[in-house]
Design an enzyme around this catalytic site. Structure first.
Site, PDB file in Angstrom:
ATOM      1  CG  HIS A   1      -2.824   5.414  -4.852  1.00 52.79           C
ATOM      2  ND1 HIS A   1      -1.600   5.642  -5.414  1.00 52.79           N
ATOM      3  CD2 HIS A   1      -2.719   5.883  -3.580  1.00 52.79           C
ATOM      4  CE1 HIS A   1      -0.802   6.245  -4.533  1.00 52.79           C
ATOM      5  NE2 HIS A   1      -1.474   6.395  -3.408  1.00 52.79           N
TER       6      HIS A   1
ATOM      7  CG  PHE B   1      -5.463   8.743  -0.109  1.00 58.05           C
ATOM      8  CD1 PHE B   1      -5.410   7.939  -1.231  1.00 58.05           C
ATOM      9  CD2 PHE B   1      -6.179   9.935  -0.179  1.00 58.05           C
ATOM     10  CE1 PHE B   1      -6.044   8.317  -2.419  1.00 58.05           C
ATOM     11  CE2 PHE B   1      -6.821  10.327  -1.354  1.00 58.05           C
ATOM     12  CZ  PHE B   1      -6.750   9.508  -2.474  1.00 58.05           C
TER      13      PHE B   1
ATOM     14  CD  GLU C   1      -0.406   4.433  -8.402  1.00 60.35           C
ATOM     15  OE1 GLU C   1      -0.360   3.384  -7.741  1.00 60.35           O
ATOM     16  OE2 GLU C   1      -0.705   5.550  -7.913  1.00 60.35           O
TER      17      GLU C   1
ATOM     18  CB  THR D   1      -0.934   0.041   1.234  1.00 59.34           C
ATOM     19  OG1 THR D   1      -0.129  -0.026   2.420  1.00 59.34           O
ATOM     20  CG2 THR D   1      -1.928  -1.099   1.226  1.00 59.34           C
ATOM     21  CB  SER D   2       4.400   1.747   0.283  1.00 59.27           C
ATOM     22  OG  SER D   2       5.149   2.858   0.663  1.00 59.27           O
ATOM     23  NE  ARG D   3       3.874   7.349  -3.676  1.00 59.38           N
ATOM     24  CZ  ARG D   3       2.883   7.640  -2.837  1.00 59.38           C
ATOM     25  NH1 ARG D   3       2.045   6.710  -2.439  1.00 59.38           N
ATOM     26  NH2 ARG D   3       2.709   8.883  -2.418  1.00 59.38           N
TER      27      ARG D   3
ATOM     28  CG  ASP E   1      -4.323   1.287  -2.326  1.00 57.07           C
ATOM     29  OD1 ASP E   1      -5.423   1.150  -2.903  1.00 57.07           O
ATOM     30  OD2 ASP E   1      -3.937   2.381  -1.851  1.00 57.07           O
TER      31      ASP E   1
END
Ligand code: NAD
Length: 329
Positions: free
Chosen positions: A292, A295, A260, A229-231, A255
């Protein structure tokens, strides 16, 4: 201050307008992603507000500087999409939102782990079709499993705390661990070898690009779950596909995805997606991808909007801004 807000979605506008009742900046909402080609839309603005897939490379930054832009206000924590060396050379200040809701991302990470383990998307579709068979839905207890957390900053630490609550054993790896080590720190190799679940929470840098690659996948337990879920570019997608095909990787929850930028945050449901790697990932029954959205909670969006506008106000008033990104960050 006049601010060109790139990659605006309806929710960005809602939260930024609400926060701006106090700041009173002149916000110009623009739907296009920021790139060298679209940077001309910032004409007349002193600040540019950008998001994770906006391209703040040397070319774009030079163009923005020539238009009179002085400030880049990121409405994100990550800043891997900004050429900081070029920004400094051009005298552009770059600010970000280092912490909004780390809970949002940590909780989504847990959501991916649970959904993959208990095959919730598959079960959801089955039940809606009147199929109540449990074949293929077998999960495992999280209790007692070993989870490896890579990067123990704000998000990684909260993810670890939640997993400790499940009764997991948590191993941590960080290239700069805190002095007060509340977690059990091991080397990256030890983490890879011991973890049933590996969750990535470090930033994308030159050092962490393709941190998960053919070599590091070979060190993992067979059947391990990998969560990112970071990059996206922390993972070499081609190597992960090979790992999924061989069964070395038992589950994959993403994510974020390394390419992307051409897909996420847009509706391509009526189009033919041209990214064959991404499409291959979607064919695996043990892969779960979200676009993504870690957040994306009301609390996080409120906090992002408020911090972004206060960063802009600090700059306008010549105040020191603790959220300014320096090259050594
Ligand atoms: P943070 O700065 O608080 O923590 C990052 C940690 O990673 C630090 O402890 C740092 O020492 C560690 N680290 C750096 N390089 C490392 C390396 N080579 N190996 C191991 N550890 C390393 O950041 P955070 O707020 O916890 O956010 C983590 C990342 O999550 C961000 O960089 C961002 O890319 C990503 N993020 C994703 C979303 C989303 O919606 N998917 C939202 C916010 C943040």
């Amino acid at each position: 201050m006049k601010v060109a807000v790139f990659s605006t979605k309806s929710y960005d506008r809602t939260f930024l307008e609400a926060a701006n009742t106090q700041s009173k900046h002149e916000l110009v909402f623009l739907e296009p992603r920021l790139s060298c080609e679209t940077s001309v839309l910032a004409t007349g603005s002193q600040a540019v507000c950008a998001f994770v897939n906006d391209e703040l490379n040397a070319q774009t930054l030079s163009k923005l500087e020539s238009l009179g832009v002085k400030l880049i206000a990121l409405r994100s924590a990550g800043f891997n999409n900004v050429d900081l060396v070029k920004a400094e050379e051009l005298g552009l200040t770059v600010v970000r939102v280092p912490a909004y809701s780390p809970y949002a991302v940590a909780e989504h990470t847990i959501g991916l782990i649970l959904a993959l383990n208990r095959r919730i998307p598959r079960a959801y579709n089955r039940v809606r079709e009147g199929n109540f068979s449990l074949e293929g839905l077998l999960g495992f207890d999280l209790h007692g499993k070993t989870v490896g957390i890579v990067g123990t900053g704000r998000i990684g630490t909260i993810t670890a705390q939640i997993l400790l609550g499940f009764g997991c054993k948590v191993l941590a790896y960080d290239n700069s661990p805190p002095d007060n080590k509340i977690l059990e720190y091991v080397s990256f190799s030890e983490l890879l070898a011991a973890a049933d679940i590996i969750s990535l929470h470090c930033p994308l840098t030159a050092d962490t690009h393709h941190l998960i690659n053919a070599k590091t996948i070979a060190q993992m337990k067979t059947g391990a779950m990998l969560i990112n879920t970071s990059r996206g570019a922390l993972i070499d997608t081609k190597a992960v596909i090979i790992g999924l095909k061989s069964g070395k990787i038992g589950y994959l929850g993403l994510d974020v995805y390394e390419k992307e930028g051409d897909l996420f945050f847009e509706d391509f449901s009526s189009a033919v997606i041209q990214d064959d790697l991404f499409e291959r990932l979607l064919t695996f029954p043990n892969v779960l991808i979200t676009g993504h959205q870690s957040f994306f909670t009301a609390e996080a969006l409120k906090s992002i909007a408020e911090t972004t506008l206060s960063n802009i106000s600090d700059f306008e008033q010549g105040l020191p801004c603790s959220n300014q990104i320096k090259i050594q960050d």
